[in-house]
Design a protein around this motif. Structure first.
Motif, PDB file in Angstrom:
ATOM      1  N   VAL A 186       0.880  -1.161   0.000  1.00 18.77           N
ATOM      2  CA  VAL A 186       0.000   0.000   0.000  1.00 18.77           C
ATOM      3  C   VAL A 186       0.921   1.216   0.000  1.00 18.77           C
ATOM      4  N   ASN A 187       0.946   1.903  -1.156  1.00 19.01           N
ATOM      5  CA  ASN A 187       2.094   2.790  -1.363  1.00 19.01           C
ATOM      6  C   ASN A 187       1.891   4.296  -1.228  1.00 19.01           C
ATOM      7  N   SER A 188       0.957   4.694  -0.382  1.00 18.07           N
ATOM      8  CA  SER A 188       0.913   6.102   0.025  1.00 18.07           C
ATOM      9  C   SER A 188       0.232   6.139   1.379  1.00 18.07           C
ATOM     10  N   LEU A 189       0.439   7.220   2.112  1.00 17.68           N
ATOM     11  CA  LEU A 189      -0.169   7.326   3.438  1.00 17.68           C
ATOM     12  C   LEU A 189      -1.687   7.278   3.321  1.00 17.68           C
ATOM     13  N   ARG A 190      -2.177   7.964   2.322  1.00 21.28           N
ATOM     14  CA  ARG A 190      -3.612   8.027   2.134  1.00 21.28           C
ATOM     15  C   ARG A 190      -4.173   6.633   1.830  1.00 21.28           C
ATOM     16  N   SER A 191      -3.426   5.869   1.033  1.00 14.96           N
ATOM     17  CA  SER A 191      -3.885   4.524   0.707  1.00 14.96           C
ATOM     18  C   SER A 191      -3.898   3.617   1.924  1.00 14.96           C
ATOM     19  N   VAL A 192      -2.939   3.813   2.829  1.00 15.65           N
ATOM     20  CA  VAL A 192      -2.914   2.992   4.046  1.00 15.65           C
ATOM     21  C   VAL A 192      -4.247   3.179   4.775  1.00 15.65           C
ATOM     22  N   GLU A 193      -4.623   4.434   4.927  1.00 15.09           N
ATOM     23  CA  GLU A 193      -5.867   4.737   5.637  1.00 15.09           C
ATOM     24  C   GLU A 193      -7.074   4.153   4.886  1.00 15.09           C
ATOM     25  N   ARG A 194      -7.104   4.370   3.588  1.00 15.71           N
ATOM     26  CA  ARG A 194      -8.253   3.902   2.795  1.00 15.71           C
ATOM     27  C   ARG A 194      -8.342   2.382   2.760  1.00 15.71           C
ATOM     28  N   ALA A 195      -7.177   1.727   2.628  1.00 13.18           N
ATOM     29  CA  ALA A 195      -7.178   0.267   2.512  1.00 13.18           C
ATOM     30  C   ALA A 195      -7.673  -0.377   3.805  1.00 13.18           C
ATOM     31  N   VAL A 196      -7.228   0.152   4.941  1.00 14.14           N
ATOM     32  CA  VAL A 196      -7.671  -0.405   6.228  1.00 14.14           C
ATOM     33  C   VAL A 196      -9.180  -0.201   6.378  1.00 14.14           C
ATOM     34  N   ARG A 197      -9.611   0.984   6.034  1.00 15.20           N
ATOM     35  CA  ARG A 197     -11.026   1.314   6.146  1.00 15.20           C
ATOM     36  C   ARG A 197     -11.878   0.391   5.254  1.00 15.20           C
ATOM     37  N   TYR A 198     -11.393   0.190   4.034  1.00 16.10           N
ATOM     38  CA  TYR A 198     -12.129  -0.676   3.113  1.00 16.10           C
ATOM     39  C   TYR A 198     -12.197  -2.107   3.654  1.00 16.10           C
ATOM     40  N   GLU A 199     -11.066  -2.612   4.127  1.00 19.65           N
ATOM     41  CA  GLU A 199     -11.056  -3.995   4.630  1.00 19.65           C
ATOM     42  C   GLU A 199     -12.009  -4.170   5.814  1.00 19.65           C
ATOM     43  N   ILE A 200     -12.098  -3.156   6.663  1.00 17.02           N
ATOM     44  CA  ILE A 200     -13.028  -3.242   7.797  1.00 17.02           C
ATOM     45  C   ILE A 200     -14.459  -3.376   7.274  1.00 17.02           C
ATOM     46  N   VAL A 259     -13.835 -15.045   7.089  1.00 22.20           N
ATOM     47  CA  VAL A 259     -12.838 -14.283   6.347  1.00 22.20           C
ATOM     48  C   VAL A 259     -11.746 -15.268   5.939  1.00 22.20           C
ATOM     49  N   THR A 260     -11.355 -15.217   4.667  1.00 18.68           N
ATOM     50  CA  THR A 260     -10.286 -16.097   4.202  1.00 18.68           C
ATOM     51  C   THR A 260      -8.942 -15.484   4.565  1.00 18.68           C
ATOM     52  N   GLN A 261      -8.068 -16.281   5.122  1.00 24.23           N
ATOM     53  CA  GLN A 261      -6.716 -15.773   5.387  1.00 24.23           C
ATOM     54  C   GLN A 261      -5.951 -15.745   4.072  1.00 24.23           C
ATOM     55  N   GLU A 262      -5.654 -14.555   3.609  1.00 23.07           N
ATOM     56  CA  GLU A 262      -5.058 -14.417   2.281  1.00 23.07           C
ATOM     57  C   GLU A 262      -4.348 -13.071   2.166  1.00 23.07           C
ATOM     58  N   THR A 263      -3.547 -12.962   1.124  1.00 23.69           N
ATOM     59  CA  THR A 263      -3.012 -11.638   0.792  1.00 23.69           C
ATOM     60  C   THR A 263      -4.014 -10.989  -0.150  1.00 23.69           C
ATOM     61  N   ARG A 264      -4.064  -9.681  -0.125  1.00 19.52           N
ATOM     62  CA  ARG A 264      -4.968  -8.949  -1.012  1.00 19.52           C
ATOM     63  C   ARG A 264      -4.205  -7.816  -1.684  1.00 19.52           C
ATOM     64  N   HIS A 265      -4.722  -7.390  -2.821  1.00 19.21           N
ATOM     65  CA  HIS A 265      -4.102  -6.277  -3.542  1.00 19.21           C
ATOM     66  C   HIS A 265      -4.941  -5.032  -3.384  1.00 19.21           C
ATOM     67  N   TRP A 266      -4.297  -3.919  -3.161  1.00 23.15           N
ATOM     68  CA  TRP A 266      -5.002  -2.635  -3.043  1.00 23.15           C
ATOM     69  C   TRP A 266      -5.048  -1.963  -4.411  1.00 23.15           C
ATOM     70  N   HIS A 267      -6.221  -1.487  -4.787  1.00 28.87           N
ATOM     71  CA  HIS A 267      -6.371  -0.769  -6.053  1.00 28.87           C
ATOM     72  C   HIS A 267      -6.651   0.693  -5.768  1.00 28.87           C
ATOM     73  N   GLU A 268      -5.637   1.477  -6.011  1.00 29.91           N
ATOM     74  CA  GLU A 268      -5.699   2.908  -5.751  1.00 29.91           C
ATOM     75  C   GLU A 268      -6.868   3.584  -6.476  1.00 29.91           C
ATOM     76  N   ASP A 269      -7.055   3.211  -7.739  1.00 23.08           N
ATOM     77  CA  ASP A 269      -8.063   3.887  -8.570  1.00 23.08           C
ATOM     78  C   ASP A 269      -9.486   3.615  -8.103  1.00 23.08           C
ATOM     79  N   THR A 270      -9.784   2.349  -7.775  1.00 28.10           N
ATOM     80  CA  THR A 270     -11.159   2.020  -7.414  1.00 28.10           C
ATOM     81  C   THR A 270     -11.388   2.022  -5.910  1.00 28.10           C
ATOM     82  N   GLY A 271     -10.292   2.072  -5.151  1.00 28.83           N
ATOM     83  CA  GLY A 271     -10.433   2.123  -3.697  1.00 28.83           C
ATOM     84  C   GLY A 271     -10.891   0.816  -3.070  1.00 28.83           C
ATOM     85  N   VAL A 272     -10.586  -0.312  -3.747  1.00 25.95           N
ATOM     86  CA  VAL A 272     -10.965  -1.607  -3.168  1.00 25.95           C
ATOM     87  C   VAL A 272      -9.741  -2.522  -3.096  1.00 25.95           C
ATOM     88  N   THR A 273      -9.879  -3.593  -2.314  1.00 22.74           N
ATOM     89  CA  THR A 273      -8.853  -4.633  -2.299  1.00 22.74           C
ATOM     90  C   THR A 273      -9.437  -5.846  -3.006  1.00 22.74           C
TER      91      THR A 273
END
Ligand code: ADP
Ligand code: MG
Ligand code: ZN
Length: 514
Positions: free
Chosen positions: A256-270, A283-297
């Motif tokens: 997750v490659n910006s401060l803003r994305s860190v906040e957004r990614a955590v919020r989205y996952e919650i 919840v599946t234990q897995e790695t997920r990818h963050w998509h900056e443009d759409t704001g989802v993992t």
């Protein structure tokens, strides 16, 4: 893209009513050593692909690694700055797995013997109640040394991802660059503020690493990367302690490659995990990818706790055993602790808690410090860096540093305002020019012909003209309706194409109609 299914999400506040979020943050920081972790290759960013490689970092048979002493020193200094204990003796370990950008087929890392462990970092977050700030202590589990991998470049697809690509290229310049991985313990107790805490932690860590001078900490270039682990557990029943509820299953959102994305990614996952749990699913234990443009993992690969990397101690490297003298010598090189420094600067600059927090969030402390040192007032430095440039950077998804604006520029701009050459809106235009690469503030102001009308003669003429043309408004002002003068000031500014001192225009208007 493989599957772009939109997953259900629960409204954030609603999710928080039923669930308690727990986070774990893993931050990888690339050290700024001149050479790689185990060889003498250069580490400079952006070089011609595969021009900074040798038998060691290409994993050629028979090549033997040697530990970079400077990287070990940086690791120890990072550990000390995080109030960690430093291992008197530790080893590297091989983490075995195959990946095309990892030519040795194992990553030289540390496993059960990290160089630093059991520390903490205090971060400032908005208070749970009221406008103030409070300190949230982030417990650090360990900071260990490892090496970076190379980089794959997927060519021919629309997205730059491997799906849909025609072929892939590998650049090994990054393979073997020293990395420190800093891992937190599970962070509990942040509640609703979990996303803010995550962002504040990464920001605080970035500031600390920058102050240590061990990395250039550019998230957009990948020299600071964050993986965010998030899980939810049910809210404790009334009367029982939240801490007694066992932790839920976590997901790990990678890179997750910006401060803003860190906040957004955590919020989205919650919000997403709450929807999964609400449906009665796991919840599946897995790695997920963050998509900056759409704001989802989106789902990555499944990951079990005991992933079988077959770690074993690296036989080609001697253990790292810093003497107590070395550790103390390095401790003496630590900068002023950021929290102390922050309090000192806030006091020097006369900022409110809220203003200081904005500055911190914008990562502008150093910039403001340098700008004030270059002669700007603290108020002006804050206004330009956080009010203007950080806001723009955020809106455009860029980093403030990318604008090419320096502290000296801002000090010069402030000087032009204070000397009366520019008003605020002209100063903004000048800043536009600086951002556009037209030169320094004075140069831009000259080239664009921006200069307040200094001589009262021209201003007075404009005032007279506007009063004559707006007799009715002028009469209102004469009758004591001072607010009506605003319309006249606006006309005068227009008359002088914005290049007038509005305060002086007001004085003249009131004097004439008074
Ligand atoms: P991995 O090898 O899977 O990356 P690490 O130990 O390096 O594991 O990092 C896991 C991170 O996740 C740590 O920060 C840890 O504190 C955190 N963590 C562990 N369990 C949970 C959980 N249930 N919920 C949220 N975070 C967790
Ligand atoms: Mg990890
Ligand atoms: Zn090399």
């Amino acid at each position: 893209m493989a599957t772009a299914v939109t997953e259900d999400v629960v409204d954030y506040d609603e999710a928080l009513e039923r669930y308690d979020p727990v986070m774990g943050l893993e931050v990888h920081v690339e050290l700024n050593t001149a050479t790689k972790m185990f060889c003498g290759c250069a580490t400079e960013f952006g070089a011609e692909p595969n021009s900074q490689v040798c038998p060691v970092c290409l994993g050629l048979p028979g090549a033997l690694p040697v530990v970079n002493a400077k990287a070990v020193e940086s690791a120890i200094r990072i550990g000390l700055a995080l109030s960690c204990q430093i291992a008197p003796w530790c080893r590297f370990a091989r983490k075995n797995y195959f990946y095309p950008d990892m030519p040795k087929n194992f990553q030289t890392s540390q496993y059960d013997e990290p160089i630093a462990f059991e520390g903490h970092l205090d971060v400032e977050v908005p208070a749970a109640i009221g406008d103030g700030t409070e300190i949230f202590r982030v417990e650090i589990e360990r900071a260990h040394m490892e090496e970076d991998t190379g980089k794959s470049l997927h060519v021919g697809g629309a997205t730059g991802r491997i799906h849909g690509a025609e072929y892939s290229l590998v650049d090994y310049n990054r393979a073997g660059i020293p990395l420190i991985e800093i891992v937190t313990k599970p962070l509990t107790g942040a509640g609703k503020r979990a996303p803010e805490v995550a962002k504040a932690y990464v920001a605080a860590l970035r500031d600390l690493l920058r102050a240590l001078g061990v990395s250039d900490v550019k998230m957009e270039q990948g020299s600071l990367r964050c993986d965010a682990n998030v899980s939810l557990r049910p809210r404790a029943a009334a009367g029982s302690e939240q801490e007694t509820v066992p932790l839920g299953t976590r997901t790990e959102t990678k890179n997750v490659n910006s401060l803003r994305s860190v906040e957004r990614a955590v919020r989205y996952e919650i919000s997403r995990q709450a929807a999964v749990l609400d449906r009665g699913d796991r919840v599946t234990q897995e790695t997920r990818h963050w998509h900056e443009d759409t704001g989802v993992t989106t789902s990555g690969r499944e990951k079990s706790d005991a992933e079988d990397y077959r770690y074993f101690p690296e036989p080609d490297l001697v253990p790292v055993a810093p003497t107590p003298e070395t550790v103390e010598r390095l401790r003496a090189t630590l900068p002023e602790p950021p929290s102390q420094r922050r309090r000192r600067l806030q006091q020097d600059w006369g900022y409110s808690d809220l203003e200081m927090r904005d500055v911190m969030n914008a990562g502008a402390v150093e910039l403001i410090e340098e700008t004030v040192a270059a002669g700007a007032t603290p108020a002006a430095a804050r206004k330009w860096w956080t009010g203007e440039l950080a806001r723009r950077a955020n809106a455009e998804g860029r980093a403030v540093e990318d604008f090419g604006v320096t502290p000296a520029h801002i000090a010069e701009l402030d000087g032009l305002v204070r000397s009366g050459r520019l008003n605020d809106s002209m100063a903004r235009q000048v800043l536009d020019g600086v951002v556009a690469g037209e030169g320094g503030p004075t140069e831009v102001a000259d080239a664009r012909g921006l200069e307040l009308v200094q001589d009262d003669g021209a201003l007075e003429a404009a005032v007279d003209k506007v009063i004559a043309a707006n007799a009715d408004v002028a009469q209102k002002v004469r009758d004591g309706k001072v607010q009506a003068a605003g319309a006249l000031i606006g006309q005068v500014m227009k008359e002088l194409r914005g290049q007038a001192d509005a305060g002086r225009a007001r004085e003249l208007i009131l004097a004439k109609l008074g």
